[in-house]
Design an enzyme around this catalytic site. Sequence first.
Site, mmCIF file in Angstrom:
data_model
loop_
_atom_site.group_PDB
_atom_site.id
_atom_site.type_symbol
_atom_site.label_atom_id
_atom_site.label_comp_id
_atom_site.label_asym_id
_atom_site.label_seq_id
_atom_site.Cartn_x
_atom_site.Cartn_y
_atom_site.Cartn_z
ATOM 1 N N ASP A 104 38.127 35.854 16.645
ATOM 2 C CA ASP A 104 37.370 34.756 16.914
ATOM 3 C C ASP A 104 37.111 35.292 18.615
ATOM 4 O OD1 ASP A 104 35.205 33.003 18.006
ATOM 5 O OD2 ASP A 104 35.306 32.214 15.851
ATOM 6 N N ASP A 139 30.335 33.349 23.110
ATOM 7 C CA ASP A 139 29.065 32.872 22.896
ATOM 8 C C ASP A 139 29.523 31.069 23.193
ATOM 9 O OD1 ASP A 139 30.720 32.645 20.844
ATOM 10 O OD2 ASP A 139 29.311 31.217 19.356
ATOM 11 N N GLY A 212 27.998 26.819 15.858
ATOM 12 C CA GLY A 212 28.084 25.413 16.337
ATOM 13 C C GLY A 212 27.435 24.439 15.427
#
Length: 709
Positions: A104, A139, A212
């Site tokens: 990540d 992101d 999210g």
Amino acid sequence: MAARNDPEPCREQYWGLFEITHRDGAARIGRLHSKHGAITTPMLLPVINPNLRTIEPREMWEKFGIEALITNSYVIWKHEDLRTTALSDGIHSLLDFPGAVVTDSGTFQSYVYGDVEVGPEEIVTFQRDMGVDIGTMLDVFGRPDMSREELEGAVEETADRAEPSLAVAGSEMLLNGPIQGGTHADLRAQSSLLMGSSESEGRGFAVHPIGGIVPLMEQQRYRELFEILLASKSNLPPDRPVHFFGCGHPMLFPMAIALGVDLFDSAAYAIFARDDRLLTPEGTVKLGDIQEWPFNSHALFGTTPQGVREMERDERSVILAKHNLEVTQSELARCRESIRNGTIWELAEKRSHASPYLRDAFLWVQEQLDDPDDGPVGDSVLRMIASTNPLRGGGEGFGDEIESRPHILHIQALLATRWRVPGSWWDSTTGPPERVLLIEGVPPPWRISALGSVIEHLVEEPRTVVMISTPIGPIPFSIEDVSPWCHLTGPRGIWDPIFDDQEILEVLEEFGISDVPLIRAIPRDEVEDQTKAAEVRAWLDRCSVVDKLALLCAINPSDGCKMTEGMTSRKSRTDRLVNVNSGGKHILSPRLTDGGVSLTTHGASIANCLNHFPVPEFGTSGEDSDFPGIPRVCIIDDAVPFVGKGRNVMHGYISGADSHLTPGQPCIVIDSTGALIAHGIPITTHLEMSYLRKGVAVKVREGALKQDS
Ligand code: GUN
């Protein structure tokens, strides 16, 4: 136990390709090909904290069967010593893990701490230089409590970073393209469109995580969680795995998988363990509250909760983390097995009772299935129903929710749109029906429990539409051996007559026969006058073939009648149709397991001749007809000699497919001139066929060019 060998690297041309090997509606078992081996999905990427390894990655590979894991590149980047080693020795060596490594990017840290010190291109470059298999772009985390404007900003900014991130990722590292948009279905759909179409030098994202969502899971807002998933899936390319970012509780797996999630990641196994909590497929249990283990595992074997409570903290964390990982792995195995045997929805239904929040979400999904809306969620659920094989072998447990299961909705929709009143009757007369006979009160097999009575009524009045009452509504007698109706399992009472006249009329209205006089009958044991039985039987058998060809192969009943002109058959000792012949040649066999049909090459050839629609081509719209004909898959010339000899149709060799193609139901394979090349069973949908580049698209039953070889 022998240590597991290191993985076979996949061939370079396959890196990043996703292959679907089994499916049950939106749920799929896939293989994602990477530089460090193929990963079988659905699977969990255990989160490894490079500074705190509760279970060693090597042990995960060797003992837990973990094919890929995820760690955080930002954490490595921030720690000078880790960063230097990772760059010089590579991430696989740093972690001592031979399988695929996913990283990540630091987005989650920006959500937790407000900001990160690294730029979007810098962090992707860093991941690439460590030799990561699947990296993640930076992101912008869209929190559910953000305003719509802020969320629009997060979607846009993430999309703007997509292309530069893909450019620096290069050709060796695959990249995650996260979907943002908060709880707004339209923003999720928009984000999916933008991220799904982003590319640099012809390379797009390999995987799409849904981002999210951690705050929603923490607050148990599962309804919104699954709404987001459905909205995102509506626009995502179907050849890319979908990752549920930060989801790792086994309780959520069946439903997430049933709706199309392929990858999960979570540190839950370790975090919960440190907190003395055990994961179970039905929720979480506190070590302090139990006398006995709710679930056994290799890790806990020979221990008691009291014994584990008395262990040192670190030892306790490790044993509980191992247990949690085992439970997680076994629930995923169970989900994969449910996909293979077509019961993932039933598993999701069962697990939905684990929590009132999950139950609420499940009921909401059922509502969407019953009444799809016009937006992205509706698009997804309609696609899900259409991609679900309507037939299953084995029993179908009867229960309150049976009629909301996607495969039941699918077969009922097919029945409502493709069944027609017979065009001619057993005494060769034509014209409208004189009456509808509804057989009630008897369980299947109806060809045994009701046949005498059916024949008696048909002899009395040949123009009778015969229906059977089942607990999930009346069906035509012609499909009496088709699952799910004939495979419903439950106490004898489920077959008692339950519908009142009004309810029956409503169903008959759907079939267009509500104004025909109705009689209801409970079959008697003995039936006397059977002199016309053979003639009536032959007509019933033919109706059954014509109706199945209409329902399952989209063949117009008038064409089905042509296909079965002068039909003869061979029957089993239990009086079932075994082989159906037309003009003396075998055209199909009804399947014993699910009541479907298996075409022969001769049958496929006739069905092809009767299909007058243009050869399908990707990019052109499908036929707008209730009976668009036997579904066809058109292959490119290179593949013709192989498929013609009986080899499977592989993705990448297809130039078009009919949009009504149904996974699990018969299709034919043609060349660009429309000539029959083979027939078989599709695994993927026409949309998937237009995207996928690897794996089997159609399992070929028989090639049509065999004799020429
Ligand atoms: N981990 C959990 N959620 C997210 C997210 O939205 N984006 C990224 N990159 N990682 C995550």
